[in-house]
Write a protein that holds these residues in place. Structure first.
Motif, PDB file in Angstrom:
ATOM      1  N   GLN A  60      -1.851   7.565 -11.187  1.00  0.00           N
ATOM      2  CA  GLN A  60      -3.171   7.422 -10.603  1.00  0.00           C
ATOM      3  C   GLN A  60      -2.549   5.712 -10.165  1.00  0.00           C
ATOM      4  OE1 GLN A  60      -6.811   6.587 -11.502  1.00  0.00           O
ATOM      5  NE2 GLN A  60      -7.093   8.508 -12.572  1.00  0.00           N
ATOM      6  N   GLN A  61      -1.399   4.735  -9.689  1.00  0.00           N
ATOM      7  CA  GLN A  61      -0.933   3.593  -9.584  1.00  0.00           C
ATOM      8  C   GLN A  61       0.641   3.885  -8.799  1.00  0.00           C
ATOM      9  OE1 GLN A  61      -2.200   0.069 -11.691  1.00  0.00           O
ATOM     10  NE2 GLN A  61      -3.518   1.761 -12.845  1.00  0.00           N
ATOM     11  N   TRP A  62       0.747   3.821  -7.805  1.00  0.00           N
ATOM     12  CA  TRP A  62       1.968   4.290  -7.082  1.00  0.00           C
ATOM     13  C   TRP A  62       2.576   3.605  -5.813  1.00  0.00           C
ATOM     14  CZ3 TRP A  62       1.406   7.049  -2.933  1.00  0.00           C
ATOM     15  CH2 TRP A  62      -0.074   7.943  -2.816  1.00  0.00           C
ATOM     16  N   THR A  63       3.349   3.744  -5.424  1.00  0.00           N
ATOM     17  CA  THR A  63       3.764   3.471  -4.258  1.00  0.00           C
ATOM     18  C   THR A  63       5.008   4.191  -4.289  1.00  0.00           C
ATOM     19  OG1 THR A  63       3.627   1.048  -4.975  1.00  0.00           O
ATOM     20  CG2 THR A  63       4.708   1.367  -2.613  1.00  0.00           C
ATOM     21  N   LEU A  64       4.078   4.345  -2.786  1.00  0.00           N
ATOM     22  CA  LEU A  64       5.119   5.609  -2.170  1.00  0.00           C
ATOM     23  C   LEU A  64       6.148   4.901  -0.391  1.00  0.00           C
ATOM     24  CD1 LEU A  64       4.811   9.375  -0.863  1.00  0.00           C
ATOM     25  CD2 LEU A  64       5.527   7.964   0.951  1.00  0.00           C
ATOM     26  N   LYS A  65       7.069   4.680  -0.696  1.00  0.00           N
ATOM     27  CA  LYS A  65       8.167   4.530   0.850  1.00  0.00           C
ATOM     28  C   LYS A  65       9.063   5.629   1.644  1.00  0.00           C
ATOM     29  CE  LYS A  65       8.740   0.487  -1.002  1.00  0.00           C
ATOM     30  NZ  LYS A  65       9.336  -1.204  -1.076  1.00  0.00           N
ATOM     31  N   GLY A  66       9.043   5.576   2.447  1.00  0.00           N
ATOM     32  CA  GLY A  66       9.744   7.063   2.936  1.00  0.00           C
ATOM     33  C   GLY A  66       9.221   7.085   5.076  1.00  0.00           C
ATOM     34  N   ARG A  67       9.829   8.209   4.815  1.00  0.00           N
ATOM     35  CA  ARG A  67       9.446   8.199   6.359  1.00  0.00           C
ATOM     36  C   ARG A  67       8.559   9.558   7.084  1.00  0.00           C
ATOM     37  NH1 ARG A  67      11.100   5.497  11.404  1.00  0.00           N
ATOM     38  NH2 ARG A  67      11.582   6.789  13.090  1.00  0.00           N
ATOM     39  N   VAL A  81       6.762   4.366   6.499  1.00  0.00           N
ATOM     40  CA  VAL A  81       5.569   4.693   5.773  1.00  0.00           C
ATOM     41  C   VAL A  81       5.868   3.472   4.228  1.00  0.00           C
ATOM     42  CG1 VAL A  81       5.970   7.016   5.019  1.00  0.00           C
ATOM     43  CG2 VAL A  81       3.854   5.942   4.810  1.00  0.00           C
ATOM     44  N   ASN A  82       4.617   3.230   3.827  1.00  0.00           N
ATOM     45  CA  ASN A  82       4.190   2.427   2.309  1.00  0.00           C
ATOM     46  C   ASN A  82       2.839   2.823   2.499  1.00  0.00           C
ATOM     47  OD1 ASN A  82       4.088   0.806   0.646  1.00  0.00           O
ATOM     48  ND2 ASN A  82       5.526  -0.479   1.393  1.00  0.00           N
ATOM     49  N   TRP A  83       3.016   3.912   0.905  1.00  0.00           N
ATOM     50  CA  TRP A  83       1.656   3.806   1.061  1.00  0.00           C
ATOM     51  C   TRP A  83       1.880   3.382  -0.688  1.00  0.00           C
ATOM     52  CZ3 TRP A  83      -2.631   7.639   3.095  1.00  0.00           C
ATOM     53  CH2 TRP A  83      -3.555   8.368   1.534  1.00  0.00           C
TER      54      TRP A  83
END
Length: 218
Positions: A60-67, A81-83
């Motif tokens: 439940q704690q994460w970071t996503l970096k991508g396109r 995108v950065n979530w």
């Protein structure tokens, strides 16, 4: 004309030696090039579906970096995108390749705030706010689950032989028509997470493609 036998033999031997050396070097170069071009097979996935889904629920704690690429009947764009997700709170930012911010949004289950085009907006529902500002019909509240490849209890999940979800047909409110497809699962720490996600809704004419460059578990 008289040609010394010794000289002839030495010249021939040198020529043969040079040809052999060149042939050997070419063999080595060919082997190096073939080895460099060879693709390593992906790490095989084999998980217990129920255990994997339980692990996703606990993540439940994460970071996503991508396109991300978005397409609708009236609009299309692509952006970095950065979530970041921390329990029920999230922060989403979309930026151009040059780093110019397109949209920033943060909120939780009770409220959401959005900044775009120099304007600040607030609402109690993220999906309604996105629709109000952009016209995109996206169930934002489901994204933290969909991105991870996590199915809700009422969703219809189609599992691959490896145990991870291949396709997801959500059954939540305002989810009608959406189909999520997953490819390129990679192991992040101790859990398999998708790195290629396609969200498609033919009824709305909406399509979202997400290519993950990095998952960060916190």
């Amino acid at each position: 004309m008289y040609v010394p036998i010794a000289a002839f033999d030495i010249t021939s031997m040198v020529a043969v030696s040079v040809r052999s050396t060149i042939h050997f070097v070419l063999l080595i170069l060919t082997a190096v090039i073939l080895n460099a071009c060879a693709t390593h097979p992906p790490t095989p996935i084999q998980v217990n579906s129920q255990a994997h889904q339980a692990s996703l629920q606990n993540t439940q704690q994460w970071t996503l970096k991508g396109r991300m690429a978005f397409k609708s009947p009236d609009d299309k764009f692509s952006a970095n995108v950065n979530w970041q997700q921390i329990q029920d709170s999230y922060h989403l930012s979309l930026n151009t390749m040059l780093g110019i911010n397109i949209l920033s949004m943060h909120g939780d289950d009770d409220s959401v705030e959005l900044d775009a085009d120099g304007e600040h907006y607030q609402d109690t529902d993220a999906s309604h706010l996105i629709w109000r500002i952009t016209g995109w019909q996206i169930p934002v509240s489901q994204f933290p689950f969909w991105i991870k490849g996590q199915a809700a209890s009422k969703d219809e999940a189609i599992y691959a032989k490896s145990g991870v979800i291949d396709q997801l047909i959500p059954r939540c409110e305002n989810c009608n028509g959406w189909l999520i497809s997953y490819k390129d699962y990679q192991k992040v720490d101790d859990i398999w997470l998708p790195h290629n996600i396609k969200l498609n809704n033919p009824m709305l004419g909406n399509q979202i493609l997400i290519r993950v460059n990095q998952w960060i578990k916190q």
